[in-house]
Design an enzyme around this catalytic site. Sequence first.
Site, mmCIF file in Angstrom:
data_model
loop_
_atom_site.group_PDB
_atom_site.id
_atom_site.type_symbol
_atom_site.label_atom_id
_atom_site.label_comp_id
_atom_site.label_asym_id
_atom_site.label_seq_id
_atom_site.Cartn_x
_atom_site.Cartn_y
_atom_site.Cartn_z
ATOM 1 N N ASP A 197 0.059 8.941 3.536
ATOM 2 C CA ASP A 197 0.583 7.886 4.407
ATOM 3 C C ASP A 197 -0.112 7.877 5.766
ATOM 4 O O ASP A 197 -0.061 6.879 6.487
ATOM 5 C CB ASP A 197 2.091 8.056 4.610
ATOM 6 C CG ASP A 197 2.880 7.663 3.371
ATOM 7 O OD1 ASP A 197 2.293 7.040 2.465
ATOM 8 O OD2 ASP A 197 4.075 7.982 3.298
ATOM 9 N N LYS A 244 -1.327 2.905 -3.952
ATOM 10 C CA LYS A 244 -0.209 2.605 -3.064
ATOM 11 C C LYS A 244 0.111 1.106 -3.162
ATOM 12 O O LYS A 244 -0.285 0.433 -4.094
ATOM 13 C CB LYS A 244 -0.523 3.024 -1.635
ATOM 14 C CG LYS A 244 -0.729 4.533 -1.476
ATOM 15 C CD LYS A 244 0.558 5.277 -1.692
ATOM 16 C CE LYS A 244 0.423 6.765 -1.429
ATOM 17 N NZ LYS A 244 1.712 7.485 -1.601
ATOM 18 N N GLN A 272 7.091 12.046 -6.354
ATOM 19 C CA GLN A 272 8.314 11.262 -6.498
ATOM 20 C C GLN A 272 8.952 11.447 -7.868
ATOM 21 O O GLN A 272 10.181 11.387 -7.990
ATOM 22 C CB GLN A 272 8.010 9.784 -6.245
ATOM 23 C CG GLN A 272 7.678 9.478 -4.791
ATOM 24 C CD GLN A 272 7.250 8.035 -4.577
ATOM 25 O OE1 GLN A 272 6.865 7.334 -5.529
ATOM 26 N NE2 GLN A 272 7.315 7.582 -3.341
ATOM 27 N N ARG A 330 -5.469 1.407 0.032
ATOM 28 C CA ARG A 330 -5.488 1.648 1.478
ATOM 29 C C ARG A 330 -6.877 1.924 2.019
ATOM 30 O O ARG A 330 -7.211 1.530 3.132
ATOM 31 C CB ARG A 330 -4.543 2.809 1.825
ATOM 32 C CG ARG A 330 -3.067 2.467 1.640
ATOM 33 C CD ARG A 330 -2.179 3.637 1.984
ATOM 34 N NE ARG A 330 -0.768 3.282 1.849
ATOM 35 C CZ ARG A 330 0.226 4.155 1.990
ATOM 36 N NH1 ARG A 330 -0.043 5.424 2.263
ATOM 37 N NH2 ARG A 330 1.490 3.772 1.853
ATOM 38 N N LYS A 385 11.965 6.852 6.831
ATOM 39 C CA LYS A 385 12.301 6.124 5.610
ATOM 40 C C LYS A 385 12.389 7.080 4.428
ATOM 41 O O LYS A 385 13.277 6.951 3.572
ATOM 42 C CB LYS A 385 11.259 5.034 5.349
ATOM 43 C CG LYS A 385 11.594 4.128 4.181
ATOM 44 C CD LYS A 385 10.628 2.955 4.072
ATOM 45 C CE LYS A 385 9.243 3.392 3.671
ATOM 46 N NZ LYS A 385 8.353 2.237 3.371
#
Length: 320
Positions: free
Chosen positions: A285, A311, A161, A315, A20
């Site tokens: 991740d 996130k 990002q 998490r 992705k």
Amino acid sequence: MVVTINKSTAFGRVKAPPSKSMAHRYLICAALSPESEIKGVGFSEDIKATLSCLEALGAKAEISGNTVKIGGINIEKGIKSDNLFCNESGSTLRFLIPLCLLFDREITLSGSKRLMQRSLSVYADICTASGLKFSQNENSVTVKGKIQAGKYSVRGDVSSQFISGLMFALPLLPQDSVIDITGALESGSYLGMTVKALADFGVRISRTDEHTIYIKGNQTYKPRSLTVEGDYSNAAFFDVLNALGGNVAVSGLSEDTCQGDAVYKKLFGEIVRGCPEIDISDCPDLGPVLMAAAAANNGAHFTGTHRLKIKESDRGAAMA
């Protein structure tokens, strides 16, 4: 339907889903080219959001199976819509804000309430310092350019990002630019993926050192036909069955990859052998699957976990 799952040993073969992270990058680069073809796309909700937003910015997209033909964004010709829906995709939102700032037009990017709770401070600071509009509420953010070439200082410990987003947009400006990364860089491997995606479309980025990125201006995105590689992040959720005594063969992964999550193979081995200390600051991740593997084996001590809270969920708390 009632399903009963009995204790057993996992056995079989599985092909890794497409990456992705790389699909986002390839689709953005392809949309900025005259027309390109991206094969092996997995149409998750996040990828659908990116495609929809790219079309709003002027791209023409044609989907056939898992192949996307897309291109045609032109910052001189304007856009189709000034409302971009990012759904719950942080990548979509953070990658596309700098592109929106190329058009000198008021553009609103909206999404879920949770998405808008995630930090956009880097872009807010850049817009404030440059005299550009940046207005945010609980449902959307509105920006208006036009961003200029120059030197941009970006914190490296918030999210890579933001840096990637600037790397997509700045090559299209007439003059050269420099991104100065301040502080420690986390998730640095994702920048390597952005550099590779840009290079695959003929856009050259120079990293003079770990904290300095030089971007030559007046570049163009070239037409390409490329295939999205398998995703190590997703593959880890199948491969972890081998750390639980299974025999599962995972195919479709590139050995010559820039994905930082490829480190999971090494980390699973450490978890099986003992109770290691694992820094996940460069691979957040992997946090959930590593925690599951540790809980089922001899445990582990995780550091570099502070970004897990920001996130799509907290998490760490979710896994606990």
